[in-house]
Design an enzyme around this catalytic site. Sequence first.
Site, short mmCIF file in Angstrom:
data_model
loop_
_atom_site.label_atom_id
_atom_site.label_comp_id
_atom_site.label_asym_id
_atom_site.label_seq_id
_atom_site.Cartn_x
_atom_site.Cartn_y
_atom_site.Cartn_z
CG ASP A 112 9.72 -15.55 -21.21
OD1 ASP A 112 10.82 -15.32 -21.74
OD2 ASP A 112 9.48 -16.60 -20.59
CD GLU A 143 15.10 -17.92 -21.67
OE1 GLU A 143 14.09 -18.30 -21.07
OE2 GLU A 143 15.38 -16.73 -21.82
C1 659 Z 1 10.80 -0.51 -22.32
N1 659 Z 1 10.32 -0.55 -23.66
C2 659 Z 1 10.89 -1.29 -24.65
N2 659 Z 1 10.49 -1.06 -25.91
C3 659 Z 1 11.03 -1.77 -26.92
N3 659 Z 1 11.98 -2.72 -26.76
C4 659 Z 1 12.40 -2.96 -25.51
C5 659 Z 1 11.88 -2.28 -24.41
N4 659 Z 1 12.48 -2.76 -23.29
C6 659 Z 1 13.35 -3.72 -23.69
N5 659 Z 1 13.31 -3.84 -25.04
C7 659 Z 1 14.05 -4.78 -25.85
O1 659 Z 1 13.54 -6.08 -25.49
C8 659 Z 1 14.61 -6.99 -25.27
C9 659 Z 1 14.78 -7.16 -23.80
C10 659 Z 1 14.53 -8.30 -23.20
C11 659 Z 1 14.69 -8.41 -21.71
N6 659 Z 1 14.70 -9.82 -21.36
C12 659 Z 1 15.40 -10.22 -20.30
O2 659 Z 1 16.01 -9.44 -19.58
C13 659 Z 1 15.48 -11.68 -20.04
C14 659 Z 1 16.47 -12.14 -19.18
C15 659 Z 1 16.60 -13.51 -18.92
C16 659 Z 1 17.63 -13.98 -17.99
C17 659 Z 1 17.34 -14.96 -17.05
C18 659 Z 1 18.33 -15.40 -16.15
C19 659 Z 1 19.61 -14.85 -16.21
F1 659 Z 1 20.57 -15.29 -15.38
C20 659 Z 1 19.90 -13.88 -17.17
C21 659 Z 1 18.92 -13.43 -18.04
C22 659 Z 1 15.75 -14.44 -19.55
C23 659 Z 1 14.76 -13.96 -20.42
O3 659 Z 1 13.92 -14.82 -21.06
C24 659 Z 1 14.61 -12.59 -20.67
O4 659 Z 1 13.60 -12.19 -21.52
C25 659 Z 1 15.80 -6.32 -25.90
F2 659 Z 1 16.97 -6.73 -25.37
C26 659 Z 1 15.55 -4.85 -25.58
O5 659 Z 1 16.28 -3.99 -26.45
MG MG Z 2 12.22 -13.81 -21.88
#
Ligand code: 659
Ligand code: MG
Length: 214
Positions: free
Chosen positions: A169, A199
């Site tokens: 994604d 999204e």
């Molecule tokens: C590093 N290893 C990890 N292991 C287990 N869980 C983890 C790990 N790292 C993160 N998590 C876990 O995975 C998740 C992280 C999701 C991050 N997603 C995004 O940042 C993300 C951001 C936007 C976005 C777009 C435009 C804007 F203006 C603002 C935001 C859109 C998207 O679809 C996203 O997926 C959770 F939060 C974190 O604890």
């Molecule tokens: Mg995402």
Amino acid sequence: TRSTRPQRLLRAVQKKAIKGDPQSVISTIDYFCRHSEWAMNVGDEKGAILDSVVCEVSPSTALELGTYCGYSTVRIARLLPPGTKLITLEFNPDYAAVARQIIEYSGLQDKICLVEGASGDLIPKMQELFGIKTFDFVFLDHWKDRYLPDTKLLEECQLLRKGSILLADNVICPGTPDYLEYVRNSPRYESKYFKSHLEYTKVEDGLEKSVFLG
Ligand SMILES: CNc1ncnc2c1ncn2[C@@H]1O[C@H](/C=C/CNC(=O)c2cc(-c3ccc(F)cc3)cc(O)c2O)[C@H](F)[C@H]1O
Ligand SMILES: [Mg+2]
């Protein structure tokens, strides 16, 4: 203290969705994120692409990196054939707690194994913890700068086989430039971009589907 956005999203599901009906949980979250509060779920537009890839692959073993509230977890698990398991990794305990409740509300808990912990620690333990040899399908949706290192870790741990599918994604927004460069230029992957939108917005984003060639 004020509730968190995931807690408000969970409350909307418990209030408006039909218990045991995954589609109503998905629709409730999409409605909430479109009309009340945006949240970083893969969403309905990219979700339809995710659905089509999951149906095409029909994986026996599947891994999700980054559960968050469990929206894509429910989307994937509702399409899995009986007897298959989706392993989803989440290292934030508050998000994991919300995701567990959303997964339970959808009635799909028997097809999902939510593991609390960091992908970097857990990927090397997949064989010993779950007896997994290789993954047929991996959905990457965690921290964007971790897509590449975790893909290399999956390779090193021999958790990918000829034909394994990686679906990532946000390859445009927020963007994963080093990951894209790798899967698009490595001779070990055949990669394809599915253009879509971030999204619940009109901003361009998309999913990258990459086949591991062994
Ligand atoms: C590093 N290893 C990890 N292991 C287990 N869980 C983890 C790990 N790292 C993160 N998590 C876990 O995975 C998740 C992280 C999701 C991050 N997603 C995004 O940042 C993300 C951001 C936007 C976005 C777009 C435009 C804007 F203006 C603002 C935001 C859109 C998207 O679809 C996203 O997926 C959770 F939060 C974190 O604890
Ligand atoms: Mg995402």
